[in-house]
Design a protein around this motif. Structure first.
Motif, short mmCIF file in Angstrom:
data_model
loop_
_atom_site.label_atom_id
_atom_site.label_comp_id
_atom_site.label_asym_id
_atom_site.label_seq_id
_atom_site.Cartn_x
_atom_site.Cartn_y
_atom_site.Cartn_z
N GLU A 186 64.46 18.26 16.14
CA GLU A 186 65.73 18.52 16.27
C GLU A 186 66.75 17.54 15.60
O GLU A 186 67.76 17.68 14.96
CB GLU A 186 66.33 19.16 17.42
CG GLU A 186 67.54 19.72 17.76
CD GLU A 186 67.98 20.24 18.94
OE1 GLU A 186 69.28 20.25 19.47
OE2 GLU A 186 67.23 20.30 19.93
N ALA A 187 66.45 16.15 16.21
CA ALA A 187 67.36 14.98 15.80
C ALA A 187 66.87 14.38 14.53
O ALA A 187 67.86 13.33 14.01
CB ALA A 187 67.23 13.87 16.65
N ARG A 188 66.12 14.92 13.60
CA ARG A 188 65.72 14.39 12.43
C ARG A 188 66.79 14.30 11.42
O ARG A 188 67.59 15.17 11.27
CB ARG A 188 64.52 15.49 11.66
CG ARG A 188 63.87 14.66 10.75
CD ARG A 188 62.68 15.39 10.08
NE ARG A 188 61.70 16.03 11.14
CZ ARG A 188 60.70 15.23 11.58
NH1 ARG A 188 60.82 14.11 11.17
NH2 ARG A 188 59.91 15.81 12.48
N GLY A 189 66.95 12.90 10.95
CA GLY A 189 68.08 12.63 10.17
C GLY A 189 69.55 12.03 10.61
O GLY A 189 70.14 11.77 10.22
N GLY A 190 69.39 12.50 12.23
CA GLY A 190 70.41 11.92 12.93
C GLY A 190 70.17 10.82 13.86
O GLY A 190 69.24 10.04 13.64
N THR A 191 70.59 11.21 15.22
CA THR A 191 70.47 10.15 16.33
C THR A 191 69.69 10.94 17.37
O THR A 191 70.26 11.91 17.85
CB THR A 191 71.57 9.19 16.68
OG1 THR A 191 72.51 8.62 15.64
CG2 THR A 191 71.52 8.45 17.90
N GLY B 189 59.72 29.30 21.52
CA GLY B 189 60.44 28.99 20.22
C GLY B 189 61.17 27.47 20.14
O GLY B 189 61.22 26.65 21.34
N GLY B 190 61.97 27.20 19.15
CA GLY B 190 62.45 25.97 19.35
C GLY B 190 62.06 24.96 18.48
O GLY B 190 60.85 24.77 18.55
N LEU B 191 62.78 23.82 18.64
CA LEU B 191 62.14 22.58 17.93
C LEU B 191 62.18 21.38 19.04
O LEU B 191 62.92 21.48 19.86
CB LEU B 191 63.03 22.05 16.91
CG LEU B 191 62.88 22.88 15.67
CD1 LEU B 191 64.16 22.20 14.57
CD2 LEU B 191 61.61 22.90 15.14
N PRO B 192 61.11 20.63 18.99
CA PRO B 192 60.99 19.63 19.84
C PRO B 192 62.01 18.70 19.51
O PRO B 192 62.60 18.58 18.63
CB PRO B 192 59.54 18.63 19.82
CG PRO B 192 59.28 19.42 18.45
CD PRO B 192 59.83 20.69 18.46
#
Length: 442
Positions: free
Chosen positions: A229-234, A222-225
């Motif tokens: 995970e960084a979407r919207g950030g850095t 599971g978990g996100l690539p």
């Protein structure tokens, strides 16, 4: 020195509280006791600087109910539960909820000490990581870590403040040990994405297949690539020069698919490339131009002049406090040697030298010169640094001497005048010359 960690003891039986407290106190712990879960909950909140040892069976709120409350307040708080013989199934359930461990009565006091030590070590690591995350998300705090008043460092701080507000991707280059990862955190912390995720990965630490899975998926268990995970950030990519051409192509596709301004900002860090090559030579041209629209090149330490002495003083004082001893006093000759050293490992090397100098000073042996010589011999042929006029060395040493004396006397002008045998007017003139403010030491 490491801060003392508390052990909160919760038990409705006064004799048990007292015996546990005495035993742990003899083992070096700072203990505090509570007669009920309700009383303990009033004193134990998030970021409590210690651990909890509690009986399970107590009148009113029992240990299990208290554990659930504590986990809702701070899930990283270690709680050790004391159980009766028939309470083991309950203790197993407590472990599932989040308890650190449990002790079954009658227990061996040495076993309690062992568990308390493990729990406090885990707690210290949790609190240190939280403090680091807070620092790395606070722009004003992280900018203060970029120490130095040289023109190169003034420009670097200005660049960070300017580029931090922009949305374009950034490429950070510079010699090893110059602080590129710290600058990446600073760019994130001073910009509009400061409250969003900062996700970092080293492209050199994984095989190509592992890196592709971590960045773009699928992720095992599971978990996100990381790109999600960084979407919207850095998304910070360290060792970008190690990224294979197929993965460079995949990254470029992701960048091209984003809107303008990009949803996710990419900060790419180059940690090393051949002396006769530039980063443009090791990245495919289209990716280089997308990432390198904004570039920061960190200055090597050997070009930063008296910043070297400022950094050495700050680092040695921090280590001296940690080790509980005095920081070494730098002589004029040692100051000149620090300024003339080639520093192939840059700030990272200076930090290591400062720590070893403090340890030497604690033992009452060794010299800064011997540490520098040993480092340069170990690193092989070193970069050379150009000589400076005698006036520059004298001024750098004078500034360091006044700065150190002001720190030691906490800004007492009279004490500094007496120690350095300077009239007040001369001291004021020199402090103005070197941009030293009394308020910074009080």
């Amino acid at each position: 020195m490491a801060r003392a960690m508390k052990v909160a003891i919760v038990d409705d039986e006064a004799d048990m509280r007292q015996s546990i407290s005495q035993w742990l106190a003899l083992s070096g712990f700072d203990t505090e006791s509570y007669a009920s879960a309700e009383e303990a909950l009033k004193a134990i909140g998030a970021d409590f600087p210690g651990v909890v040892v509690s009986d399970i069976r107590m009148p009113g709120m029992d240990g299990m109910a208290m554990l659930k409350r504590l986990m809702s307040v701070d899930s990283g708080l270690p709680v050790i539960l004391i159980t009766g013989h028939g309470d083991v199934p309950m203790a197993v359930e407590a472990m599932r909820i989040g308890a650190f461990d449990f002790l079954e009565k009658p227990f061996n006091p040495d076993r309690m000490t062992e568990l308390a030590k493990k729990a406090t070590q885990a707690r210290r690591l949790t609190l240190d990581n939280r403090a680091l995350r807070r620092e790395l998300s606070d722009g004003s705090v992280i900018m203060k870590k970029l120490i130095g008043s040289s023109p190169a460092m003034e420009r670097l701080r200005e660049d960070i403040l300017d580029l931090g507000q922009a949305d374009s991707h950034v490429l950070i280059d510079g010699e090893t040990g110059t602080g590129k990862t710290l600058v990446a955190h600073a760019l994130h912390a001073v910009g509009p994405r400061a409250g969003k995720k900062f996700v970092t990965i080293s492209c050199a630490a994984w095989t190509e297949d592992q890196l592709q899975a971590k960045l773009f998926g699928p992720v095992e268990e599971g978990g996100l690539p990381l790109v999600d995970e960084a979407r919207g950030g850095t998304l910070c990519l360290e060792d970008i020069e190690s990224l294979s051409h197929p993965l460079q192509s995949r990254l470029l596709t992701m960048i091209n698919d984003q809107a303008v301004p990009p949803e996710t900002r990419i900060i790419a860090i180059c940690n090393q490339h051949a002396p006769d090559k530039t980063l443009e030579d090791v990245l495919r041209p289209d990716l280089f131009y997308r990432l390198g629209a904004m570039t920061i090149v960190l200055p090597p330490l050997r070009t930063r002049g008296e910043d070297i002495l400022t950094l050495f003083t700050n680092m040695s004082e921090q280590f001296a406090e940690e080790y509980g001893c005095d920081a070494p006093q730098v002589t004029a000759q040692e100051a000149a040697q620090l300024l003339q050293a080639p520093w192939p490992g840059n700030v990272r090397q200076l930090v290591n030298i400062a720590e070893r100098a403090v340890l030497q000073n604690r033992r009452g042996s060794g010299s800064i010169a011997s540490l520098l010589m040993a480092d340069n011999e170990a690193s092989g042929p070193a970069l050379t640094t150009e000589g400076k006029p005698l006036k520059d060395y004298v001024e750098a040493f004078e500034r360091m001497l006044i700065d150190n004396t002001m720190r030691r006397h906490k800004g007492s002008i009279v004490a500094v005048m007496e120690e350095l045998c300077l009239p007040r007017r001369t001291l004021n003139e020199k402090m103005a010359k070197y941009s030293l403010q009394r308020a910074d030491y009080v």
